[in-house]
Design an enzyme around this catalytic site. Sequence first.
Site, PDB file in Angstrom:
ATOM      1  N   SER A  82      25.140 -79.194-133.785  1.00 20.97           N
ATOM      2  CA  SER A  82      23.684 -78.642-132.660  1.00 20.97           C
ATOM      3  C   SER A  82      23.981 -78.839-131.645  1.00 20.97           C
ATOM      4  CB  SER A  82      22.387 -79.781-133.072  1.00 20.97           C
ATOM      5  OG  SER A  82      21.204 -80.111-132.452  1.00 20.97           O
ATOM      6  N   LYS A 138      24.892 -86.531-134.864  1.00 22.60           N
ATOM      7  CA  LYS A 138      25.211 -85.150-135.597  1.00 22.60           C
ATOM      8  C   LYS A 138      26.773 -85.348-134.946  1.00 22.60           C
ATOM      9  CE  LYS A 138      22.621 -82.325-138.247  1.00 22.60           C
ATOM     10  NZ  LYS A 138      23.306 -81.548-138.756  1.00 22.60           N
ATOM     11  N   TYR A 141      19.901 -88.324-132.684  1.00 17.14           N
ATOM     12  CA  TYR A 141      19.744 -87.292-133.810  1.00 17.14           C
ATOM     13  C   TYR A 141      20.726 -85.997-133.209  1.00 17.14           C
ATOM     14  CZ  TYR A 141      20.196 -82.338-134.768  1.00 17.14           C
ATOM     15  OH  TYR A 141      19.998 -80.699-135.497  1.00 17.14           O
TER      16      TYR A 141
HETATM   17  N1  UFG Z   1       7.254 -76.553-127.305  1.00 15.18           N
HETATM   18  C1  UFG Z   1       6.491 -76.507-126.440  1.00 15.18           C
HETATM   19  N2  UFG Z   1       4.801 -76.616-127.177  1.00 15.18           N
HETATM   20  C2  UFG Z   1       4.998 -77.070-128.242  1.00 15.18           C
HETATM   21  C3  UFG Z   1       6.132 -77.082-128.905  1.00 15.18           C
HETATM   22  C4  UFG Z   1       7.021 -76.601-128.276  1.00 15.18           C
HETATM   23  O1  UFG Z   1       5.750 -76.646-125.109  1.00 15.18           O
HETATM   24  O2  UFG Z   1       4.067 -77.368-128.990  1.00 15.18           O
HETATM   25  C5  UFG Z   1       8.541 -76.659-125.921  1.00 15.18           C
HETATM   26  C6  UFG Z   1       9.430 -77.289-125.728  1.00 15.18           C
HETATM   27  O3  UFG Z   1       9.443 -78.611-124.384  1.00 15.18           O
HETATM   28  C7  UFG Z   1      11.082 -77.443-125.693  1.00 15.18           C
HETATM   29  C8  UFG Z   1      10.739 -75.796-126.293  1.00 15.18           C
HETATM   30  O4  UFG Z   1       9.156 -75.269-126.096  1.00 15.18           O
HETATM   31  O5  UFG Z   1      10.867 -77.062-124.580  1.00 15.18           O
HETATM   32  C9  UFG Z   1      11.785 -75.380-128.116  1.00 15.18           C
HETATM   33  O6  UFG Z   1      11.273 -76.466-128.396  1.00 15.18           O
HETATM   34  P1  UFG Z   1      11.647 -77.134-129.883  1.00 15.18           P
HETATM   35  O7  UFG Z   1      10.848 -78.287-130.337  1.00 15.18           O
HETATM   36  O8  UFG Z   1      11.283 -75.395-130.875  1.00 15.18           O
HETATM   37  O9  UFG Z   1      12.816 -76.860-130.117  1.00 15.18           O
HETATM   38  P2  UFG Z   1      13.238 -77.226-129.547  1.00 15.18           P
HETATM   39  O10 UFG Z   1      15.005 -76.995-128.353  1.00 15.18           O
HETATM   40  O11 UFG Z   1      13.342 -78.910-128.542  1.00 15.18           O
HETATM   41  O12 UFG Z   1      14.730 -77.909-130.326  1.00 15.18           O
HETATM   42  C10 UFG Z   1      15.774 -77.495-131.139  1.00 15.18           C
HETATM   43  C11 UFG Z   1      16.182 -78.160-132.337  1.00 15.18           C
HETATM   44  C12 UFG Z   1      16.711 -79.019-132.781  1.00 15.18           C
HETATM   45  C13 UFG Z   1      17.380 -79.352-131.793  1.00 15.18           C
HETATM   46  C14 UFG Z   1      17.718 -78.893-129.615  1.00 15.18           C
HETATM   47  C15 UFG Z   1      18.961 -79.386-129.129  1.00 15.18           C
HETATM   48  O13 UFG Z   1      14.459 -77.593-133.235  1.00 15.18           O
HETATM   49  O14 UFG Z   1      17.186 -79.595-133.593  1.00 15.18           O
HETATM   50  O15 UFG Z   1      17.471 -78.180-130.364  1.00 15.18           O
HETATM   51  O16 UFG Z   1      19.033 -78.169-128.689  1.00 15.18           O
HETATM   52  F1  UFG Z   1      18.282 -81.002-131.627  1.00 15.18           F
END
Ligand code: UFG
Length: 327
Positions: free
Chosen positions: A117, A145, A141
């Site tokens: 990741s 990894k 996490y």
């Molecule tokens: N977000 C919102 N509202 C929501 C959900 C998410 O504003 O209801 C925002 C988050 O704050 C983030 C962006 O949307 O800025 C993307 O969020 P996700 O949860 O879709 O994905 P992440 O970037 O947090 O996570 C992904 C992978 C993880 C990994 C991470 C870092 O899902 O497994 O990238 O590489 F660890």
Amino acid sequence: MSRILVAGGAGYAGSHACLHLAEAGHEPVVFDNFSTGWREAVQFGPMIEGDLANPEDLAAAFAQVRPDGVMHFAARSLVAESMEMPEVYWRANVTGTLNLMEAAVKAGVGAVVFSSSAAVYGETSLALIGEDAPVVPSNPYGSSKLAAEALIRDVCRRYGIACGVFRYFNIAGADEQARIGEWHRPETHLIPLVVQVALGQRQEICVYGADYPTPDGTCVRDYLHVTDLAQAHVIGMDRLLAGKGDFTLNLGSGRGWSVREVIDHVRQVTGHPVPERLNGRRAGDPARLVCDGARACGVLDWQPQHAELARMIADAWRWAQTSGFSR
Ligand code: UFG
């Protein structure tokens, strides 16, 4: 044709890898404990129910399947949850990987492809994150990894197993025929949540912070279509089995999209209203994570074919409308 044991093959990325392995003429055999995966997602080859925590399950599976290669997707993958229960993440993602590698060595497997990741890089101010960026994970996490990567490389080097590591940025979309797609319980990812709002299954989308140092104040992420990700895995496995050398590669599209841009795209693609509410920041969210994917393109001779965000959202929308496992 090769037989590939796909640990975590009932999950989002793993099931799409199985589809594309099968389409390429390989035989994917799913090994999954169905803790977060879906039986309905196992459509492209046989399945063995088992747990990486149980060496006996693994020994039995390897004896039965006698795989040429292993793809390893099985992991816990929620950043916030990993902050709450780090020991659970280390046990699942590191001890589980160690058990898998010990079984792979005993079975004489020729190649291993591991799902890592972008979380291994942690907070960074780099505009584009390449593979040589410092690896300083900012949550358990990411550290689990990174540790699993090291253990896989060490074991592979000792026993002459070809080894490929992919560091994912954000994955999106679904099989364009909507046979499989993204389905988490609970859902925490942005695109499926926004799509559920457009479908009327949720009232609104919460935007986690609009005070980041980004053009519109919301977080920026690099989204790669899950089909492109799966195809990179098939090419990577073929390359390893052909003896063309180990790799550690980022997988992303190289383009960043803000949370607000994602929400606007969902409005445009679906034609449905998406009410939004501004919340505070979510703990642990870096402002911007965008991949320098040049090395993967060169090494794999691969290019994302579905790099437009609208395409990813259209496929996620089709999947959410027509399907979804065990609603
Ligand atoms: N977000 C919102 N509202 C929501 C959900 C998410 O504003 O209801 C925002 C988050 O704050 C983030 C962006 O949307 O800025 C993307 O969020 P996700 O949860 O879709 O994905 P992440 O970037 O947090 O996570 C992904 C992978 C993880 C990994 C991470 C870092 O899902 O497994 O990238 O590489 F660890």
